[in-house]
Design an enzyme around this catalytic site. Sequence first.
Site, PDB file in Angstrom:
ATOM      1  N   TYR B 112       0.611  -1.295  -0.150  1.00 21.98           N
ATOM      2  CA  TYR B 112       0.045  -0.008  -0.169  1.00 21.98           C
ATOM      3  C   TYR B 112       0.814   1.095   0.074  1.00 21.98           C
ATOM      4  O   TYR B 112       1.920   1.161   0.716  1.00 21.98           O
ATOM      5  CB  TYR B 112      -0.782   0.098   1.301  1.00 21.98           C
ATOM      6  CG  TYR B 112      -1.961  -0.805   1.251  1.00 21.98           C
ATOM      7  CD1 TYR B 112      -3.051  -0.358   0.602  1.00 21.98           C
ATOM      8  CD2 TYR B 112      -1.944  -2.105   1.947  1.00 21.98           C
ATOM      9  CE1 TYR B 112      -4.441  -1.246   0.516  1.00 21.98           C
ATOM     10  CE2 TYR B 112      -3.073  -2.808   1.823  1.00 21.98           C
ATOM     11  CZ  TYR B 112      -4.274  -2.206   1.016  1.00 21.98           C
ATOM     12  OH  TYR B 112      -5.613  -3.358   1.125  1.00 21.98           O
ATOM     13  N   ARG B 161      -3.588 -12.039   3.496  1.00 23.67           N
ATOM     14  CA  ARG B 161      -5.054 -11.314   2.845  1.00 23.67           C
ATOM     15  C   ARG B 161      -4.947 -11.684   1.425  1.00 23.67           C
ATOM     16  O   ARG B 161      -4.061 -11.683   0.588  1.00 23.67           O
ATOM     17  CB  ARG B 161      -5.039  -9.568   2.824  1.00 23.67           C
ATOM     18  CG  ARG B 161      -4.986  -9.287   4.297  1.00 23.67           C
ATOM     19  CD  ARG B 161      -6.205  -9.399   5.126  1.00 23.67           C
ATOM     20  NE  ARG B 161      -7.250  -9.793   4.575  1.00 23.67           N
ATOM     21  CZ  ARG B 161      -8.408  -9.006   4.108  1.00 23.67           C
ATOM     22  NH1 ARG B 161      -8.035  -7.564   4.354  1.00 23.67           N
ATOM     23  NH2 ARG B 161      -9.476  -9.284   3.854  1.00 23.67           N
ATOM     24  N   HIS B 164      -7.684  -8.200  -2.625  1.00 26.03           N
ATOM     25  CA  HIS B 164      -8.988  -7.640  -2.396  1.00 26.03           C
ATOM     26  C   HIS B 164      -8.903  -6.135  -2.840  1.00 26.03           C
ATOM     27  O   HIS B 164      -7.624  -5.558  -2.866  1.00 26.03           O
ATOM     28  CB  HIS B 164      -9.498  -7.614  -0.731  1.00 26.03           C
ATOM     29  CG  HIS B 164      -8.398  -7.003  -0.101  1.00 26.03           C
ATOM     30  ND1 HIS B 164      -6.965  -7.716   0.345  1.00 26.03           N
ATOM     31  CD2 HIS B 164      -8.157  -5.996   0.766  1.00 26.03           C
ATOM     32  CE1 HIS B 164      -6.490  -7.060   0.987  1.00 26.03           C
ATOM     33  NE2 HIS B 164      -7.054  -5.766   1.319  1.00 26.03           N
ATOM     34  N   HIS B 166     -10.699  -2.698  -1.335  1.00 26.89           N
ATOM     35  CA  HIS B 166     -11.773  -1.929  -0.487  1.00 26.89           C
ATOM     36  C   HIS B 166     -12.723  -0.963  -1.070  1.00 26.89           C
ATOM     37  O   HIS B 166     -12.370  -0.324  -1.753  1.00 26.89           O
ATOM     38  CB  HIS B 166     -10.836  -1.218   0.704  1.00 26.89           C
ATOM     39  CG  HIS B 166      -9.722  -1.972   1.730  1.00 26.89           C
ATOM     40  ND1 HIS B 166     -10.204  -2.595   2.663  1.00 26.89           N
ATOM     41  CD2 HIS B 166      -8.402  -2.544   1.273  1.00 26.89           C
ATOM     42  CE1 HIS B 166      -9.241  -3.089   3.157  1.00 26.89           C
ATOM     43  NE2 HIS B 166      -8.266  -3.215   2.227  1.00 26.89           N
TER      44      HIS B 166
HETATM   45 FE    FE Z   1      -6.251  -4.225   2.524  1.00 28.17          FE
END
Ligand code: FE
Lengths: 199, 246
Positions: B112, B161, B164, B166
């Site tokens: 991220y 994770r 995905h 959000h």
């Molecule tokens: Fe995430």
Amino acid sequence: MVQKLDTLIETPSQTAGPYVHIGCMPTYAGNAGAYDLEIGESPIADGAQGEVIEITGEVIDGTGWALRDAMMESWQPDAAGKFPGQAGADPKVSGYCRFAADSETGKFTLRTVKPGAVQARSGAMQAPHISVWVVARGINIGLQTRIYFEDEDNSTDPLLNRIEQQNRVQTLIAKKTAEGKYTFNIVLQGDNETVFLDI
Amino acid sequence: MSDRIQDRGPLIPRNRAAHPPAYDIDYKTSVPRSPRWSLLSLESGPSEETGPTFGHEILGEWDNNLIMNWTRGKAPAVGERILVHGRVLDENARPVPHTLVEIWQANAGGRYRHKKDTYFAPLDPNFGGCGRTITDENGYYEFLTIRPGAYPWPNRGNDWRPMHIHFSIFGHAFGQRLISQMYFEGDPLIYRCPIAATIKDRGQLDTLVAPLDMAKARPMDFLAYKFDIVLRGRRQTMFENKLEGM
Ligand SMILES: [Fe+3]
């Protein structure tokens, strides 16, 4: 078998996660400029009618620790109790704000105008309040609550009167610390747990 | 405030069984962050039935194109190009038009762009990781982006994770506010993920898994995934004789 309802089921919530700010508050995430215009930067513009107030606080977990990664949104009417879009609403009040716990200290600040009272569907007058929605890593579905004010008459508010344990009412009431200044903590769990809403 | 019929009447009470419980021991951060006492249930009122509205004036030219928006069209992000599209509906199966949809995601390597993300997968200089759009009159939205990478996270010894995206959706009422995540058809990590597993009803979890949609894919350009979102609806009957706010 019976006939099928033609209704749908709401999409399930998932946690906003630790990086919610990337999508919702890019500048806070360190990504200033991702959008030309970020939404929810302030619920009021210069010249909004009413008393400008500042509410500060923390979002506190069950161990007593203030979250550093919580994001909140608030929604409220103007000083006369009118929501944006209603006839006669103050054009300087958008009513909507996004704010976050500080990533170092955990403190948040909401600067807005004090909202006016609003009539409930039942006809009863609700005491002035700001609706708040809290999301964060570890919160599986956003938590709804309200900020009321200790220097308002809250005695006939329908929601506050629905709380059976009247000792919990104070968890929804901002404490006045100086002229125009209030504190309001959101306690997720444990002693003085905030009353969260299902509305 | 809207004059649409679907924007009148109280919100249908939330079916909490459709959602994850606040406390889930396998998602460790939820343990200290979950309320212990019951929620206070009340019929909705003006505070929940109204909400912020956003017009196209807030949107920039590239806002729904995550491949290009970080560089404002100068250089594309690295990754598998995908279109993510779908409709926002309410529980009465009506489209929710003109509502803001925001997304954020990791880059193709699972990293991220956030001051707190320290995973050693590299940042892509051409990828910011957020986008937004407003649904059209039929509740339809679309984003062009890259397929996000899976990433490890500190929970149990080796939790990852799944891929995905959000999603944050407003609807027309503050009480409809929802944040969720979209997963990708065929990802084996979905059913190993403690965050996905906070949803106890398998059918509900499956509604977060977007199918590959070859009818929307563009040959020699991008694949497509379809993701429909359902927000709370409002109760409407012919016998609803009280006006809004009365
Ligand atoms: Fe995430």
